[in-house]
Scaffold this active site. Structure first.
Site, PDB file in Angstrom:
ATOM      1  N   GLN A 157     -11.594   4.893  -2.825  1.00 34.83           N
ATOM      2  CA  GLN A 157     -10.661   5.113  -1.717  1.00 34.83           C
ATOM      3  C   GLN A 157      -9.215   4.929  -2.188  1.00 34.83           C
ATOM      4  OE1 GLN A 157     -11.406   5.955   1.636  1.00 34.83           O
ATOM      5  NE2 GLN A 157      -9.208   6.289   1.650  1.00 34.83           N
ATOM      6  N   ASP A 248      -7.446  -0.512   8.587  1.00 31.56           N
ATOM      7  CA  ASP A 248      -8.875  -0.200   8.449  1.00 31.56           C
ATOM      8  C   ASP A 248      -9.602  -0.860   9.616  1.00 31.56           C
ATOM      9  OD1 ASP A 248     -11.377   0.580   7.477  1.00 31.56           O
ATOM     10  OD2 ASP A 248     -11.472  -0.972   5.930  1.00 31.56           O
ATOM     11  N   CYS A 288      -8.547   4.782   6.046  1.00 28.40           N
ATOM     12  CA  CYS A 288      -9.566   5.351   5.149  1.00 28.40           C
ATOM     13  C   CYS A 288     -10.616   6.150   5.906  1.00 28.40           C
ATOM     14  CB  CYS A 288     -10.225   4.236   4.351  1.00 28.40           C
ATOM     15  SG  CYS A 288     -10.987   2.987   5.407  1.00 28.40           S
TER      16      CYS A 288
HETATM   17  N1   CP Z   1     -13.525   6.182   3.631  1.00 30.84           N
HETATM   18  C1   CP Z   1     -14.819   6.265   3.280  1.00 30.84           C
HETATM   19  O1   CP Z   1     -15.283   5.703   2.293  1.00 30.84           O
HETATM   20  O2   CP Z   1     -15.568   7.042   4.102  1.00 30.84           O
HETATM   21  P1   CP Z   1     -17.142   7.082   4.096  1.00 30.84           P
HETATM   22  O3   CP Z   1     -17.647   5.734   4.514  1.00 30.84           O
HETATM   23  O4   CP Z   1     -17.489   8.152   5.121  1.00 30.84           O
HETATM   24  O5   CP Z   1     -17.633   7.440   2.727  1.00 30.84           O
HETATM   25  N1  NVA Z   2     -13.997  -1.546   5.350  1.00 31.60           N
HETATM   26  C1  NVA Z   2     -14.868  -0.447   5.720  1.00 31.60           C
HETATM   27  C2  NVA Z   2     -14.549   0.761   4.930  1.00 31.60           C
HETATM   28  C3  NVA Z   2     -15.375   1.972   5.264  1.00 31.60           C
HETATM   29  C4  NVA Z   2     -15.029   3.157   4.423  1.00 31.60           C
HETATM   30  C5  NVA Z   2     -16.311  -0.864   5.524  1.00 31.60           C
HETATM   31  O1  NVA Z   2     -16.623  -1.476   4.486  1.00 31.60           O
HETATM   32  O2  NVA Z   2     -17.134  -0.585   6.398  1.00 31.60           O
END
Ligand code: CP
Ligand code: NVA
Length: 331
Positions: A157, A248, A288
């Site tokens: 990411q 996030d 993200c």
């Molecule tokens: N941002 C991200 O990693 O998205 P996904 O969880 O859909 O892969």
């Molecule tokens: N912090 C989040 C990011 C998802 C892409 C998770 O770990 O669920």
């Protein structure tokens, strides 16, 4: 075709660009040298341009003969699909064994690694504890291994995030990014990358949810170009002077039982239009994805003109392609 100082051709030329240090694992942004990180972003930019050429792009068979195994213990859209499209467009193939077969209790992780290394060149793994990746790495000497997200880090990411900042600001170095919310996996990898590229970070998290001390210490140690990392309690103070504002989810995958408690703890940390107005006039919004509108961000922000979230999502593809080429020594 001008391929500049990096070899992006289809040929099996194993000489790396002088600025790229070969790596077998990408478990953390810190596995890259700052020069390799910059080179990776440069290659991703070029791949993004060349994608318009379709089948005439110079990299359409760069990874011919290579396969990638996707081992995912948690859901994913961008990371998983981004890797699938990346491999297809680079002439390689992908295999996705069910997580119950590859990452479950059926057999030891080490035996999965030792089996896969006979068939594929790269494994991209999304799982819970980062220590599971170390276990995997220890069992194989041949397989390249990519962290596709763990509880602790999300280094793929961070590549897309830095490319997005570079595109919007012209450079990453010298810009200022505010990160509001949970000091989680995304925040850790972003902090690592930011400090290596000279991007100043202003972090604001509720008490007990700030970035782990070891993430901060590692980032400070890797800092270049005078990158500053500052921590705040107040999100308004954190966004002052910021060129971009990032957030996030408040509850990451695997933390679902804490969701209600976290909603209370983070309630003052939502990115709203009025918070965005405290940042620099041209500041843009980053996330993200997936996002929870009405929790960490207001719909008016994520769906508004200042949102860069789908540029970030698109850049997952280009940066993951660049990463694969780098790990397989094609740049
Ligand atoms: N941002 C991200 O990693 O998205 P996904 O969880 O859909 O892969
Ligand atoms: N912090 C989040 C990011 C998802 C892409 C998770 O770990 O669920």
């Amino acid at each position: 075709m001008d391929t500049g100082d990096t070899n992006l051709s289809n040929s099996d030329n194993r000489s790396l660009s002088p600025s790229v240090t070969p790596i077998r694992t990408y478990l953390s942004v810190l596995d890259l040298t700052p020069d390799s990180l910059e080179a990776c972003l440069g290659v991703a930019e070029r791949l993004k341009q060349e994608r318009r050429m379709g089948f005439s792009a110079p990299t359409t068979s760069a990874l011919s003969g290579h396969s990638l195994a996707l081992l995912f213990d948690k859901p994913s859209l961008r990371t998983r699909t981004g890797f699938e499209i990346a491999m297809r467009e680079l002439g390689g193939t992908v295999t996705c064994p069910p997580s119950a077969d590859a990452l479950g209790t059926r057999e030891e992780l080490a035996d999965v690694a030792r089996t896969l290394e006979r068939w594929v060149s790269v494994a991209a793994i999304r799982t819970f504890e980062q220590s599971r990746l170390y276990e995997f790495v220890k069992a194989t000497t041949k397989l390249r291994i990519v962290n596709a997200l763990t509880n602790e880090e999300h280094p793929c990411q961070a590549l897309a995030d830095c490319l997005t900042i570079k595109e919007r600001c012209g450079s990453v170095q010298g810009q200022t990014l505010a990160y509001i919310g949970d000091g989680n996996n995304v925040a850790t990898s972003l902090t690592h990358a930011a400090s290596m590229l000279g991007l100043n970070l202003r972090l604001a998290s509720p008490k007990d949810y700030s970035l782990p001390e070891e993430s901060l210490a590692a980032a400070r140690q890797a800092a270049r170009h005078g990158a500053e990392i500052l921590q705040f309690d107040d999100p308004v103070e954190a966004v002052r002077g910021a060129d971009a504002v990032y957030t996030d989810v408040w509850t990451s995958m695997g933390q679902e039982v804490e969701a209600s408690h976290r909603r209370d703890a983070f309630s003052g940390y939502r990115v709203t239009d009025s918070l965005m107005n405290e940042a620099n006039p041209d500041a843009f919004f980053m996330h993200c994805l997936p996002a929870h509108r009405g929790e960490e961000v207001d719909p008016a922000v994520i769906d508004g003109a200042r949102s860069a979230v789908f540029d970030q999502a698109e850049n997952r593809l280009h940066t993951q392609k660049a990463l694969l080429l780098m790990m397989l020594q094609k740049i």
